[in-house]
Design an enzyme around this catalytic site. Structure first.
Site, PDB file in Angstrom:
ATOM      1  N   TYR A 142       0.828  -1.258   0.088  1.00  0.00           N
ATOM      2  CA  TYR A 142      -0.070  -0.015  -0.061  1.00  0.00           C
ATOM      3  C   TYR A 142       0.978   1.452  -0.184  1.00  0.00           C
ATOM      4  O   TYR A 142       0.377   2.410  -0.417  1.00  0.00           O
ATOM      5  CB  TYR A 142      -0.777   0.113   1.226  1.00  0.00           C
ATOM      6  CG  TYR A 142      -1.855  -1.021   1.001  1.00  0.00           C
ATOM      7  CD1 TYR A 142      -2.323  -1.683  -0.053  1.00  0.00           C
ATOM      8  CD2 TYR A 142      -2.623  -1.532   2.301  1.00  0.00           C
ATOM      9  CE1 TYR A 142      -3.368  -2.605  -0.258  1.00  0.00           C
ATOM     10  CE2 TYR A 142      -3.789  -2.351   2.249  1.00  0.00           C
ATOM     11  CZ  TYR A 142      -4.048  -3.112   1.243  1.00  0.00           C
ATOM     12  OH  TYR A 142      -5.027  -4.071   1.106  1.00  0.00           O
ATOM     13  N   LYS A 188       3.678 -15.296   1.435  1.00  0.00           N
ATOM     14  CA  LYS A 188       3.576 -15.892   0.427  1.00  0.00           C
ATOM     15  C   LYS A 188       4.893 -16.097  -0.227  1.00  0.00           C
ATOM     16  O   LYS A 188       5.306 -15.953  -1.297  1.00  0.00           O
ATOM     17  CB  LYS A 188       2.809 -15.094  -0.512  1.00  0.00           C
ATOM     18  CG  LYS A 188       2.512 -15.850  -1.960  1.00  0.00           C
ATOM     19  CD  LYS A 188       1.190 -16.879  -1.726  1.00  0.00           C
ATOM     20  CE  LYS A 188       1.103 -17.413  -3.041  1.00  0.00           C
ATOM     21  NZ  LYS A 188       0.389 -18.555  -2.948  1.00  0.00           N
ATOM     22  N   ASP A 220      -2.908 -17.941   0.991  1.00  0.00           N
ATOM     23  CA  ASP A 220      -3.990 -18.824   0.277  1.00  0.00           C
ATOM     24  C   ASP A 220      -4.545 -20.087   1.275  1.00  0.00           C
ATOM     25  O   ASP A 220      -5.702 -19.881   1.508  1.00  0.00           O
ATOM     26  CB  ASP A 220      -3.729 -19.045  -1.082  1.00  0.00           C
ATOM     27  CG  ASP A 220      -2.334 -19.747  -1.069  1.00  0.00           C
ATOM     28  OD1 ASP A 220      -1.398 -19.569  -0.316  1.00  0.00           O
ATOM     29  OD2 ASP A 220      -1.914 -20.544  -2.258  1.00  0.00           O
ATOM     30  N   ASP A 244      -5.146  -7.042   5.952  1.00  0.00           N
ATOM     31  CA  ASP A 244      -6.238  -6.447   5.381  1.00  0.00           C
ATOM     32  C   ASP A 244      -7.419  -7.457   5.230  1.00  0.00           C
ATOM     33  O   ASP A 244      -8.699  -7.108   5.690  1.00  0.00           O
ATOM     34  CB  ASP A 244      -5.882  -5.459   4.260  1.00  0.00           C
ATOM     35  CG  ASP A 244      -7.121  -4.477   4.042  1.00  0.00           C
ATOM     36  OD1 ASP A 244      -7.909  -4.342   4.791  1.00  0.00           O
ATOM     37  OD2 ASP A 244      -6.837  -3.687   3.179  1.00  0.00           O
ATOM     38  N   ASP A 248     -10.524  -9.029   8.107  1.00  0.00           N
ATOM     39  CA  ASP A 248     -11.827  -8.819   7.375  1.00  0.00           C
ATOM     40  C   ASP A 248     -12.671 -10.128   7.441  1.00  0.00           C
ATOM     41  O   ASP A 248     -13.718 -10.230   8.004  1.00  0.00           O
ATOM     42  CB  ASP A 248     -12.130  -8.099   6.383  1.00  0.00           C
ATOM     43  CG  ASP A 248     -12.318  -6.460   6.486  1.00  0.00           C
ATOM     44  OD1 ASP A 248     -11.736  -6.119   7.438  1.00  0.00           O
ATOM     45  OD2 ASP A 248     -12.957  -6.230   5.554  1.00  0.00           O
TER      46      ASP A 248
END
Ligand code: NAD
Length: 355
Positions: A142, A188, A220, A244, A248
């Protein structure tokens, strides 16, 4: 008696209603824990823009930096959606986090026994879930450079430095030491070089915490495991974009967005806030669930002020209110004995917390 200075940022929509209830509970618990709070209100969001022309006035930053912690409601609403990007309430919030240097976002996801049926997953899968996502907040893709786009290409860069990984890893390990001492670092590393560095540094830092059981998981797989068997997790440590998404996802295990608190902490002042927004659709009706904000106040006591006893009292009071069947409208269909308003729920929890 110890006095703590708390900056209160009520914000827009339901922000003022829910912060008022958190203050009610803080004052109730203060009276029996030999502490007191002095509050200073500061403006942020649409209400700040309306009064000062800036969604984040400098005075708000000054008041916050001058306090022991910030308790934050929520900002935003349709009224301000068409302003230029830098004048919008959400820009003020991002700037605020950067100014305060809050690099770690802590998001617990707890499933209360009384509300197992409120989850979209089966009760036998979510019963007993109590996990914490520790997300890096001011680095990663980000914020990485270079970034940009032209007509046919868009690009962002995921970059982490050793120092950024070290400080967030310490944060996760310290929190895990106060819980069940398990950390799962999510990355990852099978594909991304930045994740390989992440994994190596997390392993290095873990050597300072020999009691912690550290595991690693690809993002994943983590997304799948959170739904398949969420109880396997205690502390999940991860970077900005993965956190993020996963936080959620984890938040939905518990059933209502109105229940979930968060903390954003760093080297200076921490910001404690519910994960939900300003809920303009229900603002001013007295039906918002104040529990996410009350639990954020509890996190503030625990992580910013070291007042674990007071925090425990608030957590127990929330559980008791739910156990006795008090529900705000968002949870009215789940074993409610009595449906109460925002303010009634605040008073019930305050009353229990003071005992
Ligand atoms: P939202 O979280 O405000 O609301 C989503 C849904 O959840 C709504 O139906 C709302 O009524 C309900 N809800 C939220 N909090 C609740 C509570 N405490 N009790 C009962 N129900 C609750 O998300 P949104 O509608 O997408 O966004 C509304 C505004 O909030 C937007 O302007 C958005 O930018 C802003 N926002 C702010 C923050 C923040 O301040 N940190 C976070 C997210 C969104």
């Amino acid at each position: 008696m110890k006095t703590y200075k708390i900056a209160l940022i009520k914000g827009d929509g339901i922000g003022p209603e829910i912060i008022d209830e958190a203050v009610k509970v803080l004052d109730a618990v203060a009276s029996c824990c030999d502490i007191e709070f002095s509050y200073e209100e500061a403006l942020m969001g649409g209400c700040a823009y309306d009064i000062t022309g800036d969604p984040l006035p400098q005075e708000t930053i000054n008041i916050s930096l001058n306090s022991d912690a910030v308790l934050f409601g929520a900002i935003g609403g349709e009224k301000w959606d068409n302003l230029p990007r830098e004048k919008r309430p959400e820009s003020g919030l991002l700037r605020f986090r950067k100014e305060l240097g809050v690099y770690a976002n802590l998001r617990p996801a707890v499933v209360y026994d009384e509300l197992v049926n409120a989850s979209s997953l089966k009760a036998e899968v979510v019963k007993g879930v109590d996990l914490m996502v520790v997300r890096e907040l001011i680095g990663g893709i980000y914020f990485g450079e270079p970034k940009g786009r032209d007509e046919n290409r868009g690009w962002n860069t995921m970059v982490y430095t050793r120092d950024e990984i070290v400080r967030i890893a310490h944060q996760a390990f310290k929190i895990a030491m106060t819980r069940s001492k398990r950390v799962c670092s999510v990355d990852k590393a099978n594909v991304l070089d930045v994740s390989q560095l992440w994994r190596d540094v997390v392993i290095d830092v873990s050597k300072e915490y020999p009691e912690i059981e550290l595991s690693h998981m690809y993002v994943d797989n983590a997304a799948m495991q959170l739904i398949r068997d969420p109880r396997q997790f205690d502390v999940i440590l991860t970077g900005n974009i993965f956190g993020d998404i996963l936080s959620d996802e984890a938040s939905m295990l518990s059933g209502s967005i109105g229940l979930l608190p968060s903390a954003s902490v760093g080297a200076k002042i921490g910001v404690y806030e519910p994960i939900h927004g300003s809920a303009p659709d229900i603002a001013g009706q007295g039906i918002a669930n104040p529990i996410a904000t009350i639990s954020s106040a509890s996190m503030m006591l625990r992580y910013a002020l070291g007042e674990d006893n007071a925090a425990d009292k608030i957590d127990a009071a929330v559980k008791r209110a739910l156990k006795e069947g008090y529900r705000t409208k968002d949870l009215a269909q789940y074993d409610a004995k009595e449906v109460c308003s925002t303010s009634e729920m605040g008073s019930i929890i305050a009353n229990y917390a003071a005992k």
